[in-house]
Design a protein around this motif. Structure first.
Motif, PDB file in Angstrom:
ATOM      1  N   THR A   1       0.793  -1.122  -0.036  1.00 44.08           N
ATOM      2  CA  THR A   1       0.008  -0.115  -0.049  1.00 44.08           C
ATOM      3  C   THR A   1       0.872   1.293   0.100  1.00 44.08           C
ATOM      4  OG1 THR A   1      -1.612  -1.223   1.190  1.00 44.08           O
ATOM      5  CG2 THR A   1      -1.816   1.073   1.219  1.00 44.08           C
ATOM      6  N   PRO A   2       0.650   2.224  -0.946  1.00 43.91           N
ATOM      7  CA  PRO A   2       1.207   3.343  -1.003  1.00 43.91           C
ATOM      8  C   PRO A   2       1.467   4.156   0.326  1.00 43.91           C
ATOM      9  CG  PRO A   2       0.293   3.339  -2.975  1.00 43.91           C
ATOM     10  CD  PRO A   2      -0.270   2.226  -2.004  1.00 43.91           C
ATOM     11  N   PRO A   3       2.318   4.813   0.738  1.00 43.74           N
ATOM     12  CA  PRO A   3       3.725   5.003   0.603  1.00 43.74           C
ATOM     13  C   PRO A   3       4.678   3.734   0.617  1.00 43.74           C
ATOM     14  CG  PRO A   3       3.462   6.168   2.450  1.00 43.74           C
ATOM     15  CD  PRO A   3       1.924   5.355   2.296  1.00 43.74           C
ATOM     16  N   PHE A   4       4.273   2.744   1.324  1.00 51.63           N
ATOM     17  CA  PHE A   4       5.193   1.569   1.615  1.00 51.63           C
ATOM     18  C   PHE A   4       5.540   0.644   0.562  1.00 51.63           C
ATOM     19  CE2 PHE A   4       2.390   2.943   5.177  1.00 51.63           C
ATOM     20  CZ  PHE A   4       3.499   3.476   6.083  1.00 51.63           C
ATOM     21  N   ASN A   5       5.152   1.008  -0.717  1.00 49.07           N
ATOM     22  CA  ASN A   5       5.494   0.170  -1.879  1.00 49.07           C
ATOM     23  C   ASN A   5       7.194   0.595  -2.183  1.00 49.07           C
ATOM     24  OD1 ASN A   5       4.872   2.742  -2.816  1.00 49.07           O
ATOM     25  ND2 ASN A   5       3.973   1.928  -4.544  1.00 49.07           N
ATOM     26  N   THR A   6       7.730  -0.765  -2.410  1.00 49.84           N
ATOM     27  CA  THR A   6       9.030  -0.508  -2.687  1.00 49.84           C
ATOM     28  C   THR A   6       9.404  -1.266  -4.118  1.00 49.84           C
ATOM     29  OG1 THR A   6       9.742  -2.322  -1.451  1.00 49.84           O
ATOM     30  CG2 THR A   6       9.891  -0.200  -0.136  1.00 49.84           C
ATOM     31  N   CYS A   7      10.707  -1.250  -4.567  1.00 52.00           N
ATOM     32  CA  CYS A   7      11.214  -2.227  -5.622  1.00 52.00           C
ATOM     33  C   CYS A   7      11.200  -3.597  -4.915  1.00 52.00           C
ATOM     34  CB  CYS A   7      12.385  -1.605  -6.157  1.00 52.00           C
ATOM     35  SG  CYS A   7      12.851  -2.430  -7.815  1.00 52.00           S
ATOM     36  N   ALA A   8      10.288  -4.466  -5.232  1.00 52.44           N
ATOM     37  CA  ALA A   8      10.207  -5.727  -4.726  1.00 52.44           C
ATOM     38  C   ALA A   8       9.687  -6.626  -5.562  1.00 52.44           C
ATOM     39  CB  ALA A   8       9.529  -5.657  -3.205  1.00 52.44           C
ATOM     40  N   VAL A   9      10.657  -7.913  -5.708  1.00 50.91           N
ATOM     41  CA  VAL A   9       9.905  -8.970  -6.389  1.00 50.91           C
ATOM     42  C   VAL A   9      10.081 -10.093  -5.745  1.00 50.91           C
ATOM     43  CG1 VAL A   9      10.576 -10.114  -8.668  1.00 50.91           C
ATOM     44  CG2 VAL A   9      11.030  -7.738  -8.615  1.00 50.91           C
ATOM     45  N   GLY A  10       8.892 -11.030  -5.805  1.00 48.99           N
ATOM     46  CA  GLY A  10       8.820 -12.222  -5.219  1.00 48.99           C
ATOM     47  C   GLY A  10       8.890 -13.361  -5.913  1.00 48.99           C
ATOM     48  N   PHE A  11       9.554 -14.286  -5.327  1.00 45.20           N
ATOM     49  CA  PHE A  11       9.620 -15.739  -6.114  1.00 45.20           C
ATOM     50  C   PHE A  11       8.665 -16.681  -5.266  1.00 45.20           C
ATOM     51  CE2 PHE A  11      13.172 -13.046  -6.945  1.00 45.20           C
ATOM     52  CZ  PHE A  11      13.416 -13.315  -8.506  1.00 45.20           C
ATOM     53  N   ARG A  12       8.164 -17.444  -5.850  1.00 42.01           N
ATOM     54  CA  ARG A  12       6.982 -18.307  -5.327  1.00 42.01           C
ATOM     55  C   ARG A  12       7.037 -19.687  -6.129  1.00 42.01           C
ATOM     56  NH1 ARG A  12       1.974 -16.173  -4.197  1.00 42.01           N
ATOM     57  NH2 ARG A  12       1.393 -16.397  -6.095  1.00 42.01           N
ATOM     58  N   GLY A  13       7.285 -20.613  -5.492  1.00 38.79           N
ATOM     59  CA  GLY A  13       7.377 -22.091  -6.298  1.00 38.79           C
ATOM     60  C   GLY A  13       8.066 -22.013  -7.461  1.00 38.79           C
ATOM     61  N   VAL A  14       9.290 -21.217  -7.528  1.00 35.94           N
ATOM     62  CA  VAL A  14      10.077 -21.204  -8.654  1.00 35.94           C
ATOM     63  C   VAL A  14      11.020 -22.576  -8.727  1.00 35.94           C
ATOM     64  CG1 VAL A  14      10.088 -18.823  -9.065  1.00 35.94           C
ATOM     65  CG2 VAL A  14      11.719 -19.840  -7.726  1.00 35.94           C
ATOM     66  N   PRO A  15      11.292 -23.232 -10.057  1.00 32.82           N
ATOM     67  CA  PRO A  15      12.029 -24.238 -10.088  1.00 32.82           C
ATOM     68  C   PRO A  15      13.492 -23.856  -9.832  1.00 32.82           C
ATOM     69  CG  PRO A  15      11.569 -23.504 -12.023  1.00 32.82           C
ATOM     70  CD  PRO A  15      10.531 -22.746 -11.274  1.00 32.82           C
ATOM     71  N   ALA A  16      14.592 -24.757  -9.412  1.00 30.41           N
ATOM     72  CA  ALA A  16      15.835 -24.731  -9.051  1.00 30.41           C
ATOM     73  C   ALA A  16      16.425 -24.282 -10.339  1.00 30.41           C
ATOM     74  CB  ALA A  16      16.478 -25.877  -8.741  1.00 30.41           C
ATOM     75  N   SER A  17      16.082 -24.337 -11.634  1.00 30.14           N
ATOM     76  CA  SER A  17      16.593 -23.917 -12.783  1.00 30.14           C
ATOM     77  C   SER A  17      16.473 -22.243 -12.953  1.00 30.14           C
ATOM     78  CB  SER A  17      16.113 -24.452 -13.940  1.00 30.14           C
ATOM     79  OG  SER A  17      14.681 -24.348 -14.297  1.00 30.14           O
ATOM     80  N   ARG A  18      15.854 -21.759 -12.014  1.00 29.06           N
ATOM     81  CA  ARG A  18      15.880 -20.294 -12.159  1.00 29.06           C
ATOM     82  C   ARG A  18      17.030 -19.477 -11.195  1.00 29.06           C
ATOM     83  NH1 ARG A  18      10.210 -18.311 -13.400  1.00 29.06           N
ATOM     84  NH2 ARG A  18      10.012 -19.708 -15.657  1.00 29.06           N
ATOM     85  N   SER A  19      17.488 -20.542 -10.692  1.00 30.52           N
ATOM     86  CA  SER A  19      18.936 -19.742  -9.678  1.00 30.52           C
ATOM     87  C   SER A  19      19.530 -19.103 -10.674  1.00 30.52           C
ATOM     88  CB  SER A  19      19.776 -21.008  -9.460  1.00 30.52           C
ATOM     89  OG  SER A  19      18.932 -21.682  -8.433  1.00 30.52           O
ATOM     90  N   GLY A  20      20.229 -18.036 -10.359  1.00 27.87           N
ATOM     91  CA  GLY A  20      21.226 -17.145 -11.106  1.00 27.87           C
ATOM     92  C   GLY A  20      21.117 -15.638 -10.488  1.00 27.87           C
ATOM     93  N   SER A  21      22.016 -14.571 -11.438  1.00 29.60           N
ATOM     94  CA  SER A  21      21.855 -13.344 -10.921  1.00 29.60           C
ATOM     95  C   SER A  21      20.842 -12.361 -11.396  1.00 29.60           C
ATOM     96  CB  SER A  21      23.224 -12.861 -11.091  1.00 29.60           C
ATOM     97  OG  SER A  21      24.477 -13.683 -10.541  1.00 29.60           O
ATOM     98  N   TYR A  22      20.102 -12.001 -10.468  1.00 32.07           N
ATOM     99  CA  TYR A  22      19.077 -10.825 -10.930  1.00 32.07           C
ATOM    100  C   TYR A  22      19.269  -9.631 -10.434  1.00 32.07           C
ATOM    101  CZ  TYR A  22      16.071 -15.123 -11.457  1.00 32.07           C
ATOM    102  OH  TYR A  22      15.506 -16.227 -12.131  1.00 32.07           O
ATOM    103  N   GLU A  23      19.140  -8.419 -11.069  1.00 31.77           N
ATOM    104  CA  GLU A  23      19.419  -7.434 -10.760  1.00 31.77           C
ATOM    105  C   GLU A  23      18.058  -6.578 -10.495  1.00 31.77           C
ATOM    106  OE1 GLU A  23      23.116  -4.589 -12.004  1.00 31.77           O
ATOM    107  OE2 GLU A  23      21.357  -4.189 -13.297  1.00 31.77           O
ATOM    108  N   LEU A  24      17.948  -5.826  -9.555  1.00 31.44           N
ATOM    109  CA  LEU A  24      16.917  -4.756  -9.268  1.00 31.44           C
ATOM    110  C   LEU A  24      17.243  -3.545  -9.847  1.00 31.44           C
ATOM    111  CD1 LEU A  24      14.773  -6.024  -6.235  1.00 31.44           C
ATOM    112  CD2 LEU A  24      14.358  -6.168  -8.668  1.00 31.44           C
ATOM    113  N   ARG A  25      16.475  -2.638 -10.395  1.00 28.03           N
ATOM    114  CA  ARG A  25      16.711  -1.196 -10.643  1.00 28.03           C
ATOM    115  C   ARG A  25      15.389  -0.367 -10.041  1.00 28.03           C
ATOM    116  NH1 ARG A  25      20.716  -0.049 -14.840  1.00 28.03           N
ATOM    117  NH2 ARG A  25      21.666  -2.111 -15.332  1.00 28.03           N
TER     118      ARG A  25
END
Length: 140
Positions: free
Chosen positions: A87-111
């Motif tokens: 809820t604004p103003p508490f929203n941030t640059c945030a990405v959630g991972f739920r039930g992802v396979p191990a093949s999605r491991s790696g380097s992710y960059e947030l901007r």
């Protein structure tokens, strides 16, 4: 090199919209994150901000090098990776991972592009090195 070009393009896009007189760019320390993936639990990666600041944009770059907008419009094409809204103003640059396979491991960059006041913006970027282990516990 590609990261610098993308940062420059993001800065040009923001400046062309008339948002800023001053844009500060900040590179945060890399984070190493290990977690067990499960369909009932989500792991969130985030660049925090003050509740007095306004989040203007959030982008995520996948290990393949492809960048997607997460905020204000979530264009992430995967069902198991999503913008973690608040809820604004508490929203941030945030990405959630739920039930992802191990093949999605790696380097992710947030901007994250944040407006502090009428004429000051900060473009922050942070790399998250994810190691995902799939849960051996099934759903009830």
């Amino acid at each position: 090199m590609a990261a610098k070009v993308l940062s420059f393009l993001l800065l040009v896009a923001v400046a062309s919209q008339g948002y800023a007189q001053t844009i500060n760019e900040v590179a945060l320390d890399d984070q190493h994150v290990s977690f067990i993936s499960h369909p009932l639990y989500a792991r969130v990666i985030t660049i925090p901000k003050s509740p007095f600041d306004t989040l203007l944009a959030c982008y995520i770059t996948f290990p393949s090098g492809v960048m997607y907008e997460a905020y204000p419009n979530s264009n992430i094409p995967f069902e198991d990776i999503m913008y973690a809204s608040a809820t604004p103003p508490f929203n941030t640059c945030a990405v959630g991972f739920r039930g992802v396979p191990a093949s999605r491991s790696g380097s992710y960059e947030l901007r994250s592009l944040v407006q502090h006041d009428a004429d000051t913006l900060t473009l922050a970027r942070q790399t998250f090195h994810l190691t995902i282990t799939e849960s051996e516990v099934g759903m009830p």
